[in-house]
Design a protein around this motif. Structure first.
Motif: not given
Ligand SMILES: Cc1ncc(COP(=O)(O)O)c(C=O)c1O
Length: 405
Positions: A320-321, A332-336, A372-388
Motif C-alpha cells: 500500500l502507499d 494512514w494508507a492509500d489503498v487505491s 479526503p478520506g476516500r480510498n484510505r484506511i487508518r491502522m492504529a498500531l496500538v497492540a503488541e508488536t507481534g500482533e501488529g
C-alpha cells in the motif's frame, strides 16, 4: 428534545459494525483489531500506585479548577516541554477529564448559539469537533487536508465570507488520522487569520508525545512564543491547547488532560465547567501530578511505538502507499492501487483475514466535491508488536491475493 441531536452522525465504529454485519470473519484467523485508537501498552505501576495511595480524597468534593499541585505540574510540564516562559498557574491552565469532553464542552462555552456561527474543522478529523459544533448551535465548515502539503488543511481555499463567520477553529497537530505535524509557518498563518477574523483556535495536541523523528512536535503555545505572541498584554490571545495523559501515559481510562492558553477564554470556560459539574476526582488529580512529573515512562512508551512502526511500516509499504507519520500511532494508507474502495478493502480484509481497519471515508465528510478520506484506511498500531506484525503479514497476503488473476 434538543433538535441539534438529529444532526449527529453515527460514530465511525457504528458504521463499521454495519459494514461488517452479515459477513462472518474467517475462523482460521484469530481476530486482530487495528480499528480503535485506544492505547494498549500497560499503565505504569507508579501511576496505578498513586491512584491507590490517594483514595482518601474520595471523601471530599474536588474543585473544578483542580488542586494547586496539579495546576503546577501541568504548567511546569508545558514550560519544560515547549520552552515557555513561566505560566500563571491560576489563570492559564485548567485540568479536564480527558481532552474529548473538553473539546466538546469548550465549543459550548465559546459559541453564541444559533447566530450563524461556523466552526472550522480539518477534514479528515476527530469526530467530536463536528458534534460539538452542532450541539453548540453552530455549523461545521470542513477544510480538506492536502496530501501534497503533508496533510495541512488548505486554508487558502476558504472564501472571505466564510472566514467572517468562523468563531472557533479546531486543529489537530499531530493529526488524527494523518499523524502530520503543523509547521511554524502554518501556525503563523493561523494566528494571523485568528487575529484578523477574531476566532478562537482550539489546538488538539493529544498525540504530542508519540513521535517518530528526532525532534518533538512543535506545539501551538510554543509556536506563539517563538513568534513573539506571548510578550504583548494578552499572551496566547484566542489560543487554547488541549492535551491528555491517555496516550502519553497509557491511561485512557483515567480520564485526565488539561487545557491551557488564553486566560480570558479560560476564565469563561472555568465558569461553564463549574455549572457543568466536571471536576476531576482527587485521586485522579494526584495520579496525574505523578504522571506529568515523570518523563521516563513517556520515553519508554515512545521507544515501544518506534520499534513497532519500524517493524510494521515497511511490510505495509510493500502493498500500500503509506509513509511514516511525523507522530501519533496511526498509519494512514492509500489503498487505491488495490482497486478496492476503502470500505470494500476493510470489509473484505475483515471477512477474509479477520483484521479490522477503519475506512478513511468514515473519518471525513464529503466537502468541496470530495471526501479526503476516500480510498484510505487508518491502522492504529496500538497492540503488541507481534500482533501488529501478524496483522501486517495478513494485509500483505490479502493484497497479493487481490492481484492474482
Ligand atoms: C485527535 C483526538 N483528540 C482527542 C482525543 C480524546 O482523548 P482523551 O479524551 O482520552 O484525552 C482523541 C482520542 O482518541 C483523539 O484521537
Amino acid at each position: 428534545m434538543n433538535p441539534h441531536l438529529d444532526k449527529l452522525q453515527s460514530y465511525p465504529f457504528e458504521k463499521l459494525r454495519q459494514l461488517f454485519a452479515g459477513s462472518t470473519p474467517n475462523p482460521a484467523f484469530k481476530p486482530i483489531s487495528l480499528g480503535m485508537g485506544e492505547p494498549k501498552h500497560p499503565t505504569p505501576a507508579f501511576i496505578r500506585q498513586a491512584l491507590v495511595d490517594n483514595l482518601d480524597g474520595l471523601a471530599c468534593y474536588p474543585v473544578t479548577a483542580g488542586s494547586e499541585a496539579l495546576r503546577n505540574a501541568i504548567a511546569s510540564w508545558l514550560e519544560r516541554r515547549y520552552g515557555l516562559p513561566p505560566l500563571d498557574r491560576a489563570t492559564q491552565v485548567l485540568p479536564v477529564n480527558g481532552s474529548r469532553e473538553a473539546l466538546f464542552s469548550f465549543a459550548q462555552t465559546v459559541i453564541a448559539p444559533d447566530t450563524g456561527a461556523l466552526v472550522m474543522c480539518p477534514n479528515p478529523f476527530y469526530q467530536i469537533y463536528e458534534g460539538a459544533a452542532f450541539l453548540a448551535g453552530a455549523e461545521p465548515y470542513f477544510v480538506n487536508s492536502d496530501p501534497a502539503r503533508n496533510f495541512a488543511p488548505d486554508y487558502d481555499s476558504v472564501p472571505e465570507e466564510v472566514w467572517q463567520r468562523v468563531r472557533l477553529l479546531f486543529i489537530c497537530s499531530p493529526g488524527n488520522p494523518t499523524g502530520a505535524v503543523l509547521t511554524l509557518t502554518d501556525w503563523e498563518n493561523l494566528f494571523a487569520l485568528s487575529e484578523r477574523y477574531n476566532f478562537i483556535i482550539a489546538a488538539d495536541e493529544c498525540y504530542s508525545e508519540i513521535y517518530h523523528g528526532a525532534e518533538p512536535p512543535l506545539g501551538a503555545m510554543q509556536a506563539a512564543h517563538i513568534l513573539g505572541l506571548t510578550r504583548a498584554g494578552e499572551p496566547y490571545a484566542r489560543l487554547v491547547v488541549f492535551s491528555s495523559l491517555s496516550k502519553r501515559s497509557n491511561v485512557p481510562g483515567m480520564r485526565s488532560g488539561f487545557v491551557a492558553g488564553d486566560a480570558q477564554v479560560l476564565k469563561q470556560y472555568l465558569l461553564y465547567r463549574t455549572y457543568h459539574g466536571s471536576a476531576m476526582g482527587p485521586h485522579v488529580q494526584a495520579a496525574s501530578v505523578a504522571a506529568w512529573d515523570d518523563e521516563t515512562h513517556v520515553e519508554e512508551n515512545r521507544a515501544q511505538y518506534r520499534a513497532k512502526f519500524a517493524a510494521i511500516t515497511p511490510l505495509i509499504q510493500e502493498v500500500l502507499d503509506v509513509q511514516m507519520p511525523d507522530a501519533s500511532f496511526y498509519l494512514w494508507a492509500d489503498v487505491s492501487r488495490t482497486g478496492l474502495s476503502d470500505t470494500e478493502f476493510a470489509r473484505r480484509l475483515h471477512a477474509e483475514y479477520n483484521v479490522t481497519v477503519l475506512p478513511g471515508s468514515y473519518l471525513a465528510r464529503d466537502a468541496h466535491g470530495s471526501n479526503p478520506g476516500r480510498n484510505r484506511i487508518r491502522m492504529a498500531l496500538v497492540a503488541e508488536t507481534g500482533e501488529g506484525l501478524e496483522a501486517a503479514r495478513r494485509i500483505v497476503q490479502f493484497c497479493h491475493q487481490l492481484n492474482k488473476p
